[in-house]
Design a protein around this motif. Structure first.
Motif, PDB file in Angstrom:
ATOM      1  N   CYS A   1      47.193  50.816  40.464  1.00 43.40           N
ATOM      2  CA  CYS A   1      46.542  50.849  41.918  1.00 43.40           C
ATOM      3  C   CYS A   1      47.503  50.773  42.939  1.00 43.40           C
ATOM      4  O   CYS A   1      48.331  50.012  42.981  1.00 43.40           O
ATOM      5  N   PHE A   2      47.387  51.802  43.695  1.00 39.02           N
ATOM      6  CA  PHE A   2      48.411  51.894  44.653  1.00 39.02           C
ATOM      7  C   PHE A   2      47.902  51.005  45.962  1.00 39.02           C
ATOM      8  O   PHE A   2      48.788  50.857  47.087  1.00 39.02           O
ATOM      9  N   GLY A   3      46.732  50.710  46.004  1.00 44.20           N
ATOM     10  CA  GLY A   3      46.478  49.414  46.956  1.00 44.20           C
ATOM     11  C   GLY A   3      46.516  48.160  46.793  1.00 44.20           C
ATOM     12  O   GLY A   3      47.508  47.373  47.577  1.00 44.20           O
ATOM     13  N   CYS A   4      46.319  47.446  45.578  1.00 42.48           N
ATOM     14  CA  CYS A   4      46.796  46.353  45.159  1.00 42.48           C
ATOM     15  C   CYS A   4      47.904  45.918  44.292  1.00 42.48           C
ATOM     16  O   CYS A   4      48.239  44.802  44.031  1.00 42.48           O
ATOM     17  N   GLY A   5      48.406  47.043  43.871  1.00 42.64           N
ATOM     18  CA  GLY A   5      49.549  47.003  42.994  1.00 42.64           C
ATOM     19  C   GLY A   5      49.213  46.548  41.426  1.00 42.64           C
ATOM     20  O   GLY A   5      50.408  46.578  40.533  1.00 42.64           O
ATOM     21  N   LYS A   6      47.994  46.280  41.007  1.00 39.28           N
ATOM     22  CA  LYS A   6      47.894  45.952  39.515  1.00 39.28           C
ATOM     23  C   LYS A   6      47.993  47.437  38.698  1.00 39.28           C
ATOM     24  O   LYS A   6      47.704  48.490  39.212  1.00 39.28           O
TER      25      LYS A   6
ATOM     26  N   CYS B   1      39.232  51.381  42.795  1.00 43.44           N
ATOM     27  CA  CYS B   1      39.872  50.100  42.067  1.00 43.44           C
ATOM     28  C   CYS B   1      38.947  48.923  41.665  1.00 43.44           C
ATOM     29  O   CYS B   1      38.298  48.652  42.691  1.00 43.44           O
ATOM     30  N   PRO B   2      38.862  48.754  40.446  1.00 44.68           N
ATOM     31  CA  PRO B   2      37.702  47.614  40.302  1.00 44.68           C
ATOM     32  C   PRO B   2      38.227  46.079  40.426  1.00 44.68           C
ATOM     33  O   PRO B   2      37.553  45.273  40.437  1.00 44.68           O
TER      34      PRO B   2
ATOM     35  N   LYS C   1      37.537  51.989  49.984  1.00 43.27           N
ATOM     36  CA  LYS C   1      36.584  53.257  50.183  1.00 43.27           C
ATOM     37  C   LYS C   1      37.380  54.412  49.785  1.00 43.27           C
ATOM     38  O   LYS C   1      36.429  55.333  49.591  1.00 43.27           O
ATOM     39  N   THR C   2      38.615  54.467  49.580  1.00 40.77           N
ATOM     40  CA  THR C   2      39.112  55.574  49.039  1.00 40.77           C
ATOM     41  C   THR C   2      39.839  55.242  47.910  1.00 40.77           C
ATOM     42  O   THR C   2      40.627  54.430  47.592  1.00 40.77           O
ATOM     43  N   PRO C   3      39.750  56.309  46.844  1.00 40.88           N
ATOM     44  CA  PRO C   3      40.276  55.956  45.638  1.00 40.88           C
ATOM     45  C   PRO C   3      42.015  55.768  45.669  1.00 40.88           C
ATOM     46  O   PRO C   3      42.568  56.752  46.063  1.00 40.88           O
ATOM     47  N   SER C   4      42.512  54.662  45.152  1.00 44.45           N
ATOM     48  CA  SER C   4      43.878  54.536  44.929  1.00 44.45           C
ATOM     49  C   SER C   4      44.159  53.914  43.865  1.00 44.45           C
ATOM     50  O   SER C   4      45.423  53.705  43.469  1.00 44.45           O
ATOM     51  N   PHE C   5      43.476  54.178  42.590  1.00 46.68           N
ATOM     52  CA  PHE C   5      43.366  53.612  41.387  1.00 46.68           C
ATOM     53  C   PHE C   5      43.812  54.983  40.406  1.00 46.68           C
ATOM     54  O   PHE C   5      42.946  55.798  40.471  1.00 46.68           O
ATOM     55  N   SER C   6      44.758  54.757  39.788  1.00 44.89           N
ATOM     56  CA  SER C   6      45.105  56.114  38.809  1.00 44.89           C
ATOM     57  C   SER C   6      45.241  55.835  37.731  1.00 44.89           C
ATOM     58  O   SER C   6      45.867  54.691  37.159  1.00 44.89           O
TER      59      SER C   6
END
Length: 99
Positions: free
Chosen positions: A59-64, A38-39, A44-49
């Motif tokens: 992004c499953f990490g930050c929700g954007k 995610c930009p 460290k692991t991809p969560s941006f789809s």
């Protein structure tokens, strides 16, 4: 006067969200979607789809998440009209005069 909806539809039809996002984020195809770091936050692991079928990112990490215009607004820190103009140039479209 707002930017006409039909122009925004044509702009979205001409742009491929995977091509636009991959200019900023290295993406890897996994299944139907593309994944990357995610930009918008450190990870460290991809969560941006990015979904080419739906023309959206999430992004499953930050929700954007959102479409190609909201991605450019966020990544370039631009207001909506400026993001539309930038993407219009990329797509070879002239934004209608809204003044």
């Amino acid at each position: 006067m707002p930017i006409p909806e039909r122009f925004l539809d044509e702009l979205n039809d001409r742009l491929n969200i995977v091509e636009v996002v991959s200019a900023y984020v290295p993406l890897t195809k996994k299944g139907a979607n593309y994944w990357g770091l995610c930009p918008f936050h450190n990870e460290k692991t991809p969560s941006f789809s990015v979904s080419p079928d739906k023309q959206i990112y999430h992004c499953f990490g930050c929700g954007k998440g959102g479409g190609v215009i909201s991605f450019i607004m966020e990544i370039e820190n631009l207001p909506f009209p400026d993001a539309v103009r930038l993407l219009g140039q990329r797509a070879g479209l002239e934004v209608p005069d809204t003044g």
